[in-house]
Design an enzyme around this catalytic site. Structure first.
Site, PDB file in Angstrom:
ATOM      1  N   LYS A   1       0.856  -1.183   0.000  1.00  0.00           N
ATOM      2  CA  LYS A   1       0.000   0.000   0.000  1.00  0.00           C
ATOM      3  C   LYS A   1       0.897   1.240   0.000  1.00  0.00           C
ATOM      4  O   LYS A   1       1.984   1.222   0.609  1.00  0.00           O
ATOM      5  CB  LYS A   1      -0.885  -0.028   1.256  1.00  0.00           C
ATOM      6  CG  LYS A   1      -1.952   1.046   1.328  1.00  0.00           C
ATOM      7  CD  LYS A   1      -2.787   0.857   2.614  1.00  0.00           C
ATOM      8  CE  LYS A   1      -3.890   1.886   2.751  1.00  0.00           C
ATOM      9  NZ  LYS A   1      -4.686   1.681   3.989  1.00  0.00           N
TER      10      LYS A   1
ATOM     11  N   SER B   1      -9.692   1.707   3.170  1.00  0.00           N
ATOM     12  CA  SER B   1      -8.838   2.468   2.293  1.00  0.00           C
ATOM     13  C   SER B   1      -7.820   1.643   1.506  1.00  0.00           C
ATOM     14  O   SER B   1      -7.253   2.151   0.536  1.00  0.00           O
ATOM     15  CB  SER B   1      -8.084   3.516   3.114  1.00  0.00           C
ATOM     16  OG  SER B   1      -7.188   2.901   4.016  1.00  0.00           O
TER      17      SER B   1
ATOM     18  N   SER C   1      -9.837  -0.761   7.273  1.00  0.00           N
ATOM     19  CA  SER C   1      -9.248  -0.549   5.945  1.00  0.00           C
ATOM     20  C   SER C   1      -8.515  -1.740   5.343  1.00  0.00           C
ATOM     21  O   SER C   1      -8.118  -1.692   4.181  1.00  0.00           O
ATOM     22  CB  SER C   1      -8.298   0.650   5.984  1.00  0.00           C
ATOM     23  OG  SER C   1      -9.024   1.850   5.984  1.00  0.00           O
TER      24      SER C   1
END
Lengths: 95, 486
Positions: free
Chosen positions: B76, B151, B175
């Protein structure tokens, strides 16, 4: 607790965030909705309950006061917008 | 390629059936073909990946290397990666080349895995749909009109589409778990402090935790072994031994006590999600577990407490973006105040500004006790609910999200987006671990089962999830999109 434009203006100033008048009124609407939800907290009986600031109730760990990091100023300043002679450049603060 | 797992690739590399260079090249080709549609990556680091793959192949040939040596994966874009652009999905960091690596990145490098790039995400990890990224929305490979969740939406979409066998995510209010559920993959949010936060761009420091996203619990176990552990550079890192996660996967579930929190099966739960979760629970009963209802009475206040605590911590953490030391700086500032105010106004998107303003307001004089201190008291009650429940049962189960993936653009206002996380947020407030595993499909969109454990019970969660995946094949389902990329 109703939220007004002055609250948003004050928060924007404290947070050093440039907010236009139009944006401020949108933020008043959004933040009012969010704080209305948050206000449900007021109905919880928390008498005698300590705040939980850390999920494991841990306290700050201390270490020996020894130098462990080398000076890497040049490397860390490579991502800065403006530097000179190892210093960060900003607009003149004192006339 | 889309059928491979970390486990199958590790075996192929070990047996000499594949080289890391072949695997890395094949996945890079898949990324190239899929990305114009999905937008799951912000940066693809092909050159570094191929060099790393060659080094991994050499290490294996010389008899060095461990389980993950040569296995491709993705990170990420909030993990600082030395020499690589690290944006956190924000214009603020569009020009930021990280001067150092997160501990998690160093640990994966030491384990020999190969990062193919940095995945797209909600700006500063604030969101539940991945629509707030400066780099544009991500599409869900199961249905291109749906969001991948957020997210960590890029990590989830990339794994679901078979662009990488696994990816790293972070979870502050859901997330990792919610995008894992929306994309039909397995995602583990470890106990707070289990994985080092050093070098992860901070959102809410008392809630943030990194974890693996992959096809299977078995893969997550191998990845956890690589990333978990104490780190002196993170003052809240847990100083306790890392168990053998993969070694405990096969333990039988006979006698396992499962609790179903009644608050996780209330109003607003999609009927098809509920029936998939209840069917999953029956699978555990067939495996010898016992099931009972439990109550977590303060669940309904979790979202309220979260939207005080997380923005408060965010407003403090994001004060470092000042246009002076790194990140975006406005043109021709009049003075220092103008430099701060315009650099931040130009660099941050609307959702980030909203949370900075809420956090600054609730922490400000006259409001602090009513909001911040009150929310932290309620937080203790929320954690106590879990501690009480774990006196009665071993694990809790429920849906990860109240609905399957919603459509792009469907959540029109911030509050309706926030309410998507009602089943995931309490876990972060309490600091406990939880895993989302695929448990069904509803109109072609995946449904996630969430399994919640007590503090540091990751090995048990992985064991429970693995046994479920031995008995079901939901985790083996693939979206048509993944099969069409050749």
């Amino acid at each position: 607790m109703a939220l007004e434009q002055t609250h948003v203006r004050r928060a924007a100033h404290l947070a050093r965030l440039d907010v236009s008048d139009d944006q401020a009124s949108d933020f008043v609407d959004d933040l009012s909705q969010i704080l209305a939800m948050v206000d449900q907290l007021q109905s919880v009986d928390t008498e005698g309950v300590d705040p939980l600031y850390h999920p494991l109730d841990a306290t700050q760990r201390l270490r020996a006061d020894e130098v462990t990091e080398a000076d890497q100023r040049e490397r860390f300043q490579r991502c800065a917008p403006a530097v000179e002679d190892g210093l960060y450049l900003v607009p003149r603060v004192v006339e | 390629m889309s059928d491979h797992t970390v486990t199958s690739l590790a075996a192929a590399l070990k047996n000499g059936d594949a080289s890391s260079r072949e695997l890395t090249s094949d996945y890079l080709k898949r990324i190239e073909r899929a990305e114009p549609t999905l937008n799951s990556f912000i940066s693809v680091t092909a050159e570094q990946a191929l060099a790393g793959a060659d080094a991994a192949d050499k290490a294996r040939a010389e008899g060095r290397g461990g389980y993950l040596t040569g296995v491709p994966l993705a990170l990420k874009d909030n993990f600082c990666t030395q020499g690589v652009k690290t944006t956190c999905g924000s214009k603020m960091l569009d020009n930021f080349i990280a001067p150092y690596s997160a501990t998690l990145v160093e640990k994966l490098d030491a384990a020999g895995s190969i990062s193919l790039g940095k995945t797209n995400m909600d700006e500063f990890a604030m969101g539940s749909s991945s629509e707030s990224s400066f780099y544009g929305a991500i599409k869900n490979p199961w249905d291109l009109s749906a969001v991948p969740g957020g997210s960590s939406g890029g990590s989830a979409a990339a794994v679901a589409a078979g662009l990488v066998p696994a990816a790293m995510g972070t979870d502050t209010g859901g997330s990792i778990r919610q995008p894992a559920a929306f994309c039909g993959i397995t995602g583990l949010k470890p106990t707070y402090g289990r994985v080092s936060r050093y070098g992860i761009i901070a959102y809410a420091s008392s809630l943030d935790q990194a974890g693996p996203m992959a096809r299977t619990a078995e893969d997550c176990a191998h990845l956890m072994t690589a990333i978990a552990g104490h780190d002196a550079r993170d003052s809240t890192s847990a100083d306790r031994a890392v168990p053998d996660y993969a070694g405990e996967l096969d333990a039988p579930l006979a006698g396992l006590k499962i609790g179903l929190p009644q608050e996780y099966f209330g109003d607003g739960l999609d009927p098809e999600v509920e029936s998939a979760v209840r069917d999953a629970v029956k699978v555990f009963e067939a495996l010898g577990a016992t099931v009972r209802d439990v109550s977590l009475p303060h669940t309904r206040y979790a979202t309220s407490a979260y939207y005080v605590i997380a923005p408060a911590e965010a407003s403090s953490n994001l004060s470092r973006f000042d246009g002076v030391r790194f990140g975006h700086r406005c043109d021709t500032p009049d003075d220092l105040l103008d430099l701060y105010q315009r650099s931040r106004a130009e660099g941050f998107g609307d959702e980030v500004k909203r949370r900075i303003l809420i956090g600054t307001h609730t922490l400000s004089e006259g409001f602090f006790d009513a909001y911040y201190t009150k929310a932290q008291r309620v937080r203790r009650l929320i954690r106590q609910d879990f501690l009480d429940a774990y006196n009665e049962v071993d694990v809790l189960m429920g849906p990860t999200s109240p609905t399957p993936a919603f459509n792009l653009g469907a959540q029109k206002d911030p509050l309706s987006m926030y309410l998507q996380d009602i089943y995931t947020i309490a876990v972060n407030l309490a600091g406990i671990p939880a895993i989302s595993v695929p448990a069904g499909l509803s109109n072609g969109r995946p449904v996630g089962l969430q399994i919640l454990g007590s503090h540091f019970a990751e090995a048990q969660l992985l064991n429970v999830a693995h046994r479920f995946q031995q008995a079901t094949d939901w985790h083996q389902q693939r979206p048509a999109f993944a099969k069409e990329i050749v």
